[in-house]
Design an enzyme around this catalytic site. Structure first.
Site, PDB file in Angstrom:
ATOM      1  CB  SER A 145      -0.469  -1.420   7.315  1.00 13.17           C
ATOM      2  OG  SER A 145      -1.400  -0.386   7.628  1.00 13.17           O
ATOM      3  CG  ASP A 198       2.167  -5.471   9.072  1.00 16.35           C
ATOM      4  OD1 ASP A 198       2.818  -6.506   8.826  1.00 16.35           O
ATOM      5  OD2 ASP A 198       0.978  -5.486   9.466  1.00 16.35           O
ATOM      6  CG  HIS A 199       1.385  -7.154   5.095  1.00 16.46           C
ATOM      7  ND1 HIS A 199       1.563  -8.402   4.547  1.00 16.46           N
ATOM      8  CD2 HIS A 199       0.840  -7.355   6.317  1.00 16.46           C
ATOM      9  CE1 HIS A 199       1.130  -9.315   5.403  1.00 16.46           C
ATOM     10  NE2 HIS A 199       0.702  -8.715   6.489  1.00 16.46           N
TER      11      HIS A 199
END
Ligand code: 13P
Length: 281
Positions: free
Chosen positions: A49, A84-85
């Protein structure tokens, strides 16, 4: 071998199994995941992330660490380093420029037309460089970095519009899963999942893999899910093992021993998850 996710996930979609995305938090985490998946001879996606990237020192630090471990440990399986994201074009670009082999652009908090505009910008930049892109439709809520708590389920129409206008490589439609632990039984919309899978030629992703009962994981895979993201689960089994270790050895201070006391727990859990997902090469 560092790769994007396209080949491994397309094979998973065809073969009706799922690739695990394990999120990483530090060097030890990364090492345990790589060693365990290499031993089991299964491909793996390391999810990072924006918050975890920052925690570990930034995009270049993470990319260099993963590359270094893959080489030093003699890892032979396909490994994907996946943002991620990612919340903006800039963070996806930074990840790609630093050597991540894949990104998720999560513009799901915007209206669909704006989600499409941002996602397309990322896809154009990524595809020129051989990098795969995952996007999100609807909104998967929960308790992780940069993610708002409220969920909003995806519709088939929105998934089709986003796909045809962006040429993404995989899609995470929000269908009832959430990040972090569930309050009560997860309520996944398998019917819509199955329909989206049949209409879209690209693999689907299930976020919020922690706490979904085994039978529902298997059902999701049978409805076309080709990648399942796991973060909280490994954090929790690691933390429990370390708590036990520190309770028993109140004089321990060597960080290698303290952090390493969770190695077995992480590796055992990975073994169970990979077996449940029926992951193959
Ligand atoms: P969990 O923390 O619920 O496993 O979710 C992980 C995830 O979806 C990362 O994108």
């Amino acid at each position: 071998m560092l790769v994007n996710f396209i080949e491994m996930m397309n094979k998973a979609k065809k073969g009706h199994y799922a690739i695990p995305q394990f999120n990483i938090n530090n060097l030890e985490w990364t090492k345990y995941i790589l060693e365990q998946c290499n031993e089991m001879k299964v491909p793996v996606i390391l999810g990072v992330s924006e918050g975890a990237t920052k925690y570990m020192g930034g995009y270049i630090a993470v990319s260099s660490m993963v590359r270094g471990l893959v080489e030093s440990l003699g890892i032979e399986i396909p490994v994907c380093i996946h943002l991620d994201h990612g919340t903006s074009f800039e963070s996806c670009k930074n990840a790609i420029d630093a050597g991540y082999t894949s990104v998720m652009i999560d513009a799901s908090k915007h209206e669909l037309h704006e989600n499409i505009r941002i996602t397309k910008e990322v896809v154009d930049y990524a595809h020129e460089r051989g990098i795969s892109v995952e996007a999100e439709v609807g909104h998967i809520g929960g308790t992780e970095d940069n993610i708002s708590a409220t969920s909003l389920n995806a519709t088939l129409e929105d998934c089709l519009v986003l796909y045809t206008n962006t040429n993404i490589d995989s899609l995470a439609p929000a269908l009832g899963s959430v990040h972090g632990f569930y309050k009560g039984e997860p309520n996944l919309d398998f019917e819509t999942m199955d329909i989206i899978n049949k209409k879209l030629p690209i693999p689907l992703v299930l976020h919020g893999g922690t706490g979904i009962p085994n039978d529902k994981i298997q059902k999701a895979i049978s409805c076309g899910i080709s990648k399942i993201n796991i973060n909280t689960d490994l954090q929790a089994v690691w933390a429990n093992a370390v708590r036990e270790f520190l309770k028993e050895d109140t004089k321990a201070y060597d960080p290698r021993k303290v952090i390493g006391s969770g190695e077995k727990a992480i590796k055992n859990r990975i073994k169970e998850i990979v077996t449940l997902f029926k992951t193959k090469m």
